[in-house]
Design an enzyme around this catalytic site. Structure first.
Site, PDB file in Angstrom:
ATOM      1  N   ARG A 171      -5.908  -8.202  -9.294  1.00 28.96           N
ATOM      2  CA  ARG A 171      -5.181  -6.949  -9.531  1.00 28.96           C
ATOM      3  C   ARG A 171      -3.904  -7.194 -10.334  1.00 28.96           C
ATOM      4  O   ARG A 171      -3.194  -8.161 -10.122  1.00 28.96           O
ATOM      5  CB  ARG A 171      -4.793  -6.295  -8.204  1.00 28.96           C
ATOM      6  CG  ARG A 171      -3.822  -5.134  -8.451  1.00 28.96           C
ATOM      7  CD  ARG A 171      -3.710  -4.195  -7.306  1.00 28.96           C
ATOM      8  NE  ARG A 171      -3.238  -4.823  -6.104  1.00 28.96           N
ATOM      9  CZ  ARG A 171      -3.178  -4.194  -4.941  1.00 28.96           C
ATOM     10  NH1 ARG A 171      -3.589  -2.942  -4.847  1.00 28.96           N
ATOM     11  NH2 ARG A 171      -2.736  -4.812  -3.889  1.00 28.96           N
TER      12      ARG A 171
ATOM     13  N   ARG B  53      -2.535  -8.880   5.858  1.00 27.97           N
ATOM     14  CA  ARG B  53      -2.616  -7.417   5.685  1.00 27.97           C
ATOM     15  C   ARG B  53      -3.945  -6.883   6.216  1.00 27.97           C
ATOM     16  O   ARG B  53      -3.992  -5.792   6.789  1.00 27.97           O
ATOM     17  CB  ARG B  53      -2.431  -7.053   4.214  1.00 27.97           C
ATOM     18  CG  ARG B  53      -0.975  -7.177   3.769  1.00 27.97           C
ATOM     19  CD  ARG B  53      -0.837  -7.279   2.273  1.00 27.97           C
ATOM     20  NE  ARG B  53      -1.333  -6.110   1.574  1.00 27.97           N
ATOM     21  CZ  ARG B  53      -1.637  -6.087   0.289  1.00 27.97           C
ATOM     22  NH1 ARG B  53      -1.519  -7.190  -0.440  1.00 27.97           N
ATOM     23  NH2 ARG B  53      -2.066  -4.986  -0.265  1.00 27.97           N
TER      24      ARG B  53
HETATM   25  P1  AP5 Z   1      -6.289  -0.497  -5.485  1.00 25.53           P
HETATM   26  O1  AP5 Z   1      -6.694   0.862  -5.936  1.00 25.53           O
HETATM   27  O2  AP5 Z   1      -5.000  -1.036  -5.958  1.00 25.53           O
HETATM   28  O3  AP5 Z   1      -6.420  -0.611  -3.890  1.00 25.53           O
HETATM   29  P2  AP5 Z   1      -5.541  -0.012  -2.716  1.00 25.53           P
HETATM   30  O4  AP5 Z   1      -6.503   0.436  -1.666  1.00 25.53           O
HETATM   31  O5  AP5 Z   1      -4.554   0.980  -3.233  1.00 25.53           O
HETATM   32  O6  AP5 Z   1      -4.851  -1.355  -2.229  1.00 25.53           O
HETATM   33  P3  AP5 Z   1      -3.334  -1.650  -1.849  1.00 25.53           P
HETATM   34  O7  AP5 Z   1      -3.184  -3.146  -1.839  1.00 25.53           O
HETATM   35  O8  AP5 Z   1      -2.400  -0.861  -2.686  1.00 25.53           O
HETATM   36  O9  AP5 Z   1      -3.338  -1.137  -0.405  1.00 25.53           O
HETATM   37  P4  AP5 Z   1      -2.352  -1.507   0.673  1.00 25.53           P
HETATM   38  O10 AP5 Z   1      -2.746  -0.476   1.642  1.00 25.53           O
HETATM   39  O11 AP5 Z   1      -2.376  -2.880   1.157  1.00 25.53           O
HETATM   40  O12 AP5 Z   1      -0.950  -1.434  -0.093  1.00 25.53           O
HETATM   41  P5  AP5 Z   1       0.198  -0.334  -0.116  1.00 25.53           P
HETATM   42  O13 AP5 Z   1       0.847  -0.353  -1.431  1.00 25.53           O
HETATM   43  O14 AP5 Z   1      -0.315   0.940   0.413  1.00 25.53           O
HETATM   44  O15 AP5 Z   1      -7.477  -1.501  -5.877  1.00 25.53           O
HETATM   45  C1  AP5 Z   1      -7.386  -2.898  -5.616  1.00 25.53           C
HETATM   46  C2  AP5 Z   1      -7.914  -3.700  -6.827  1.00 25.53           C
HETATM   47  O16 AP5 Z   1      -9.316  -3.488  -6.952  1.00 25.53           O
HETATM   48  C3  AP5 Z   1      -7.318  -3.287  -8.162  1.00 25.53           C
HETATM   49  O17 AP5 Z   1      -7.183  -4.410  -8.981  1.00 25.53           O
HETATM   50  C4  AP5 Z   1      -8.329  -2.294  -8.730  1.00 25.53           C
HETATM   51  O18 AP5 Z   1      -8.268  -2.251 -10.141  1.00 25.53           O
HETATM   52  C5  AP5 Z   1      -9.637  -2.885  -8.213  1.00 25.53           C
HETATM   53  N1  AP5 Z   1     -10.645  -1.865  -7.931  1.00 25.53           N
HETATM   54  C6  AP5 Z   1     -10.446  -0.608  -7.421  1.00 25.53           C
HETATM   55  N2  AP5 Z   1     -11.612   0.041  -7.283  1.00 25.53           N
HETATM   56  C7  AP5 Z   1     -12.590  -0.841  -7.688  1.00 25.53           C
HETATM   57  C8  AP5 Z   1     -14.011  -0.763  -7.746  1.00 25.53           C
HETATM   58  N3  AP5 Z   1     -14.689   0.346  -7.356  1.00 25.53           N
HETATM   59  N4  AP5 Z   1     -14.684  -1.851  -8.195  1.00 25.53           N
HETATM   60  C9  AP5 Z   1     -14.012  -2.972  -8.573  1.00 25.53           C
HETATM   61  N5  AP5 Z   1     -12.675  -3.096  -8.543  1.00 25.53           N
HETATM   62  C10 AP5 Z   1     -11.964  -2.048  -8.109  1.00 25.53           C
HETATM   63  O19 AP5 Z   1       1.195  -0.950   0.967  1.00 25.53           O
HETATM   64  C11 AP5 Z   1       1.869  -2.180   0.724  1.00 25.53           C
HETATM   65  C12 AP5 Z   1       2.778  -2.492   1.886  1.00 25.53           C
HETATM   66  O20 AP5 Z   1       3.759  -1.452   2.027  1.00 25.53           O
HETATM   67  C13 AP5 Z   1       2.106  -2.558   3.263  1.00 25.53           C
HETATM   68  O21 AP5 Z   1       1.556  -3.836   3.517  1.00 25.53           O
HETATM   69  C14 AP5 Z   1       3.273  -2.208   4.190  1.00 25.53           C
HETATM   70  O22 AP5 Z   1       4.107  -3.306   4.374  1.00 25.53           O
HETATM   71  C15 AP5 Z   1       4.039  -1.164   3.386  1.00 25.53           C
HETATM   72  N6  AP5 Z   1       3.607   0.218   3.699  1.00 25.53           N
HETATM   73  C16 AP5 Z   1       3.047   1.109   2.839  1.00 25.53           C
HETATM   74  N7  AP5 Z   1       2.767   2.267   3.447  1.00 25.53           N
HETATM   75  C17 AP5 Z   1       3.154   2.110   4.752  1.00 25.53           C
HETATM   76  C18 AP5 Z   1       3.104   2.945   5.909  1.00 25.53           C
HETATM   77  N8  AP5 Z   1       2.594   4.189   5.858  1.00 25.53           N
HETATM   78  N9  AP5 Z   1       3.570   2.442   7.077  1.00 25.53           N
HETATM   79  C19 AP5 Z   1       4.085   1.200   7.154  1.00 25.53           C
HETATM   80  N10 AP5 Z   1       4.146   0.353   6.100  1.00 25.53           N
HETATM   81  C20 AP5 Z   1       3.694   0.804   4.915  1.00 25.53           C
HETATM   82 MG    MG Z   2      -2.441   0.978  -3.430  1.00 25.45          MG
END
Ligand code: AP5
Ligand code: MG
Ligand code: ZN
Length: 213
Positions: free
Chosen positions: A127, A171
């Site tokens: 990613r 995670r």
């Molecule tokens: P992508 O679309 O980026 O996946 P995602 O589900 O958005 O993954 P994240 O890593 O963003 O989720 P997360 O929940 O860990 O992180 P967040 O930022 O929310 O896709 C992933 C990859 O695959 C990309 O390279 C994409 O191009 C590729 N891809 C997508 N679809 C595909 C397909 N069909 N086929 C092939 N490849 C594909 O959170 C980060 C941190 O923030 C957390 O760990 C936590 O510490 C904090 N945080 C955020 N929200 C909260 C909350 N509500 N409460 C507490 N802590 C929080």
């Molecule tokens: Mg995301």
């Protein structure tokens, strides 16, 4: 229309949420993106959040819920929104429900993008993310048109600090412990919809629009 995206880290919540937001003309609200913007701008909230995010842990509900409720109270949210990465714990989901019902509103769909753990680590290491506009690419599956640059806004793309293999495993564990119970929570409310997230990005989106109408 008010939509929640559920799914493991790297399942494609952000990728699909952006497509949904464009098609239905509603804001895409990612708590992860909001935290990363705060980190980039060196705010106090960003500093607090970073210490948890870098370890792969959740930011405490106390910091997250008020920030999110504030965001969905903005005028651009009156016709709906797509939430990406919130709620992530049962207390977050309950707080959201309470705040919405006070305004006689409710979530219409909780879409679970289902991807097994085995597929996740590869997706994360490939990613590349734009910290300016939140767009996400994959070196093999979804490459940007110009290497290292965001298609939408031209900013430089980076590997996220929390996408190192050992942090990704942490995670995933946090997801199974704290976030997966939401699948049962929204099933009981009758609004859970599951899509197979291992398909091509376009096919995942077609499955989602088939559900949303
Ligand atoms: P992508 O679309 O980026 O996946 P995602 O589900 O958005 O993954 P994240 O890593 O963003 O989720 P997360 O929940 O860990 O992180 P967040 O930022 O929310 O896709 C992933 C990859 O695959 C990309 O390279 C994409 O191009 C590729 N891809 C997508 N679809 C595909 C397909 N069909 N086929 C092939 N490849 C594909 O959170 C980060 C941190 O923030 C957390 O760990 C936590 O510490 C904090 N945080 C955020 N929200 C909260 C909350 N509500 N409460 C507490 N802590 C929080
Ligand atoms: Mg995301
Ligand atoms: Zn960008």
């Amino acid at each position: 229309m008010k939509i929640i995206m559920l799914g493991a880290p790297g399942a494609g919540k952000g990728t699909q949420a952006k497509l949904i937001a464009d098609k239905y003309g509603i804001p895409h609200i990612s708590t992860g993106d909001i935290f990363r913007a705060n980190i980039k701008n060196g705010t106090e909230l960003g500093m607090k959040a970073k210490s948890f995010m870098d370890k792969g842990e959740l930011v405490p509900d106390g910091l997250t819920v008020s920030m999110l409720l504030d965001r969905v109270g903005q005028p651009d949210c009156k016709d709906g929104y797509v939430l990406d990465g919130f709620p992530r714990t049962i207390p977050q989901a309950e707080e959201l429900d309470r705040a919405l019902s006070e305004r006689d509103e409710r979530i219409d769909f909780a879409v679970d993008v289902d991807v097994p753990d085995e597929n996740i680590v590869n997706r994360m290491s490939g990613r590349r993310a734009c910290l300016k506009c939140g767009a996400t690419y994959h070196l093999e599956h979804i490459p940007p048109k110009n290497e290292g640059l965001c298609d939408s806004c031209g900013s430089g793309l980076v590997l996220r600090d929390d996408d190192k293999a050992e942090t990704v495993l942490k995670r995933l564990q946090v997801y199974h412990d704290q976030t997966q119970p939401l699948i049962e929570f929204y099933t009981r409310k009758g609004i859970l919809k599951t899509v197979d997230g291992t398909q091509d990005m376009k096919d995942v989106f077609a499955a989602i629009t088939g559900i949303l109408g």
